[in-house]
Design an enzyme around this catalytic site. Sequence first.
Site, PDB file in Angstrom:
ATOM      1  N   ARG A 164     -21.327 -43.533   1.447  1.00  0.00           N
ATOM      2  CA  ARG A 164     -20.530 -44.563   2.116  1.00  0.00           C
ATOM      3  C   ARG A 164     -21.470 -45.509   2.853  1.00  0.00           C
ATOM      4  O   ARG A 164     -22.576 -45.123   3.249  1.00  0.00           O
ATOM      5  CB  ARG A 164     -19.553 -43.930   3.105  1.00  0.00           C
ATOM      6  CG  ARG A 164     -18.589 -42.931   2.486  1.00  0.00           C
ATOM      7  CD  ARG A 164     -17.758 -42.238   3.552  1.00  0.00           C
ATOM      8  NE  ARG A 164     -16.793 -41.302   2.981  1.00  0.00           N
ATOM      9  CZ  ARG A 164     -17.039 -40.017   2.754  1.00  0.00           C
ATOM     10  NH1 ARG A 164     -18.230 -39.501   3.061  1.00  0.00           N
ATOM     11  NH2 ARG A 164     -16.105 -39.226   2.230  1.00  0.00           N
ATOM     12  N   LYS A 188     -18.311 -37.727   6.878  1.00  0.00           N
ATOM     13  CA  LYS A 188     -17.048 -37.647   7.604  1.00  0.00           C
ATOM     14  C   LYS A 188     -16.808 -36.236   8.115  1.00  0.00           C
ATOM     15  O   LYS A 188     -17.113 -35.264   7.429  1.00  0.00           O
ATOM     16  CB  LYS A 188     -15.890 -38.053   6.687  1.00  0.00           C
ATOM     17  CG  LYS A 188     -15.710 -39.557   6.542  1.00  0.00           C
ATOM     18  CD  LYS A 188     -14.436 -39.850   5.776  1.00  0.00           C
ATOM     19  CE  LYS A 188     -14.162 -41.344   5.716  1.00  0.00           C
ATOM     20  NZ  LYS A 188     -12.894 -41.632   4.993  1.00  0.00           N
ATOM     21  N   HIS A 259     -18.234 -50.305  -1.023  1.00  0.00           N
ATOM     22  CA  HIS A 259     -17.296 -49.276  -1.472  1.00  0.00           C
ATOM     23  C   HIS A 259     -17.102 -49.338  -2.985  1.00  0.00           C
ATOM     24  O   HIS A 259     -16.913 -48.306  -3.633  1.00  0.00           O
ATOM     25  CB  HIS A 259     -15.961 -49.419  -0.755  1.00  0.00           C
ATOM     26  CG  HIS A 259     -15.221 -48.131  -0.621  1.00  0.00           C
ATOM     27  ND1 HIS A 259     -15.738 -47.045   0.070  1.00  0.00           N
ATOM     28  CD2 HIS A 259     -14.023 -47.716  -1.095  1.00  0.00           C
ATOM     29  CE1 HIS A 259     -14.881 -46.031   0.020  1.00  0.00           C
ATOM     30  NE2 HIS A 259     -13.839 -46.412  -0.688  1.00  0.00           N
ATOM     31  N   ARG A 262     -19.851 -47.403  -4.461  1.00  0.00           N
ATOM     32  CA  ARG A 262     -19.572 -45.962  -4.355  1.00  0.00           C
ATOM     33  C   ARG A 262     -18.636 -45.532  -5.491  1.00  0.00           C
ATOM     34  O   ARG A 262     -18.861 -44.501  -6.132  1.00  0.00           O
ATOM     35  CB  ARG A 262     -18.936 -45.674  -2.998  1.00  0.00           C
ATOM     36  CG  ARG A 262     -18.480 -44.225  -2.773  1.00  0.00           C
ATOM     37  CD  ARG A 262     -18.069 -44.072  -1.322  1.00  0.00           C
ATOM     38  NE  ARG A 262     -17.228 -42.908  -1.076  1.00  0.00           N
ATOM     39  CZ  ARG A 262     -17.683 -41.671  -0.878  1.00  0.00           C
ATOM     40  NH1 ARG A 262     -18.985 -41.437  -0.937  1.00  0.00           N
ATOM     41  NH2 ARG A 262     -16.849 -40.676  -0.643  1.00  0.00           N
ATOM     42  N   HIS A 285     -16.473 -35.401  -0.654  1.00  0.00           N
ATOM     43  CA  HIS A 285     -15.025 -35.263  -0.534  1.00  0.00           C
ATOM     44  C   HIS A 285     -14.662 -33.843  -0.101  1.00  0.00           C
ATOM     45  O   HIS A 285     -15.156 -32.878  -0.687  1.00  0.00           O
ATOM     46  CB  HIS A 285     -14.337 -35.564  -1.873  1.00  0.00           C
ATOM     47  CG  HIS A 285     -14.342 -37.013  -2.231  1.00  0.00           C
ATOM     48  ND1 HIS A 285     -14.229 -37.476  -3.529  1.00  0.00           N
ATOM     49  CD2 HIS A 285     -14.454 -38.121  -1.454  1.00  0.00           C
ATOM     50  CE1 HIS A 285     -14.261 -38.794  -3.529  1.00  0.00           C
ATOM     51  NE2 HIS A 285     -14.401 -39.208  -2.297  1.00  0.00           N
ATOM     52  N   TYR A 294     -11.010 -40.686  -9.788  1.00  0.00           N
ATOM     53  CA  TYR A 294     -12.023 -41.342 -10.615  1.00  0.00           C
ATOM     54  C   TYR A 294     -11.930 -40.928 -12.080  1.00  0.00           C
ATOM     55  O   TYR A 294     -12.431 -41.617 -12.958  1.00  0.00           O
ATOM     56  CB  TYR A 294     -13.428 -41.039 -10.072  1.00  0.00           C
ATOM     57  CG  TYR A 294     -13.644 -41.593  -8.691  1.00  0.00           C
ATOM     58  CD1 TYR A 294     -13.815 -42.953  -8.485  1.00  0.00           C
ATOM     59  CD2 TYR A 294     -13.644 -40.764  -7.577  1.00  0.00           C
ATOM     60  CE1 TYR A 294     -13.995 -43.466  -7.220  1.00  0.00           C
ATOM     61  CE2 TYR A 294     -13.816 -41.273  -6.307  1.00  0.00           C
ATOM     62  CZ  TYR A 294     -13.993 -42.629  -6.139  1.00  0.00           C
ATOM     63  OH  TYR A 294     -14.154 -43.142  -4.879  1.00  0.00           O
TER      64      TYR A 294
END
Length: 319
Positions: A164, A188, A259, A262, A285, A294
Amino acid sequence: MDLSEASKLFLKYCEVEKKLSPHTINAYRGDLQQFEKQVDFPKSLDRFTEIWINSAIHVWRSDPDLKASTIKRRLATIKVFVRWLFQEELIASNITERLRLKIKIPKRLPRNVQTLEMRKLVAVDPEMLAERVLVNGKTLWDRRQWDRLTARLAIEILTLTGVRVGELVSIKIQDIDHTARQIYILGKGNRERRVVFPDRVTSTRIRAYRQSVRQRFGNDVTDALFLNGLGRPATDQYIRRIIRTFAENVELIKRVTPHMLRHTAATQLLEAGVDIRFVQKLLGHASITTTEIYTHVADHALRERISRVNVRKRLEINR
């Protein structure tokens, strides 16, 4: 205690105890401010009911300029906030448990940069961008040239690793292991992971960029990997701007964002046959469900390729 005071305490809790990223805290702050605007009656927590939330959602849903994703994010912020209020015994019950609100978001495939477009982006030779001008024995840099040099390396790392943009600007020199070709990332939810770059070319370009940093700003500089034109750590806004400008300079019609790069990283890996669990780990993730979106992009590319090949025509050419 009123709603505004409680919001400030909650944000402090997120910063000090939860150690959430500044980006997440700013998002929470903006959502809670929007929520407060919708509460027209006395804002004492003693009067806090689900009516406050329902009326705010009703107003937001009536606004044609607000996306469903924005409303859903605001509702998620309110739920986290209310749960904290209940845990801190500032309200008598978790009123969000009585809510029956569902915000439907239209399914949309992630936007990525096509292979031919990526080739235009990475066709620029970083060594050419690193050329300097000597005046009276001193190295001078053009500001725009520095932005292009930084953008070129940022594009390469984003596309090869899928990090990110917030993670990208947080990379420090000590986070990079050139021997193992790995970069330590704190993502994250403070989840740690290591991303890899596939060959020594990227490692060489990172070292060359840092050499350019020393030539322009001297040895006494920050340990952040990416620097802006003033020698300060690059921000995500700076990276977004220089990547957009870089793409315009190579005559891409599409507005390119970090993004999108990414998304491109994930799509390229899946199309190359990499197991989705490895892609999940690379992207950071928490759930494989997030990564699965994806696969739809990869399937779309597969359909396009099959259509171009037109196997039926090749098989029936002699009929």
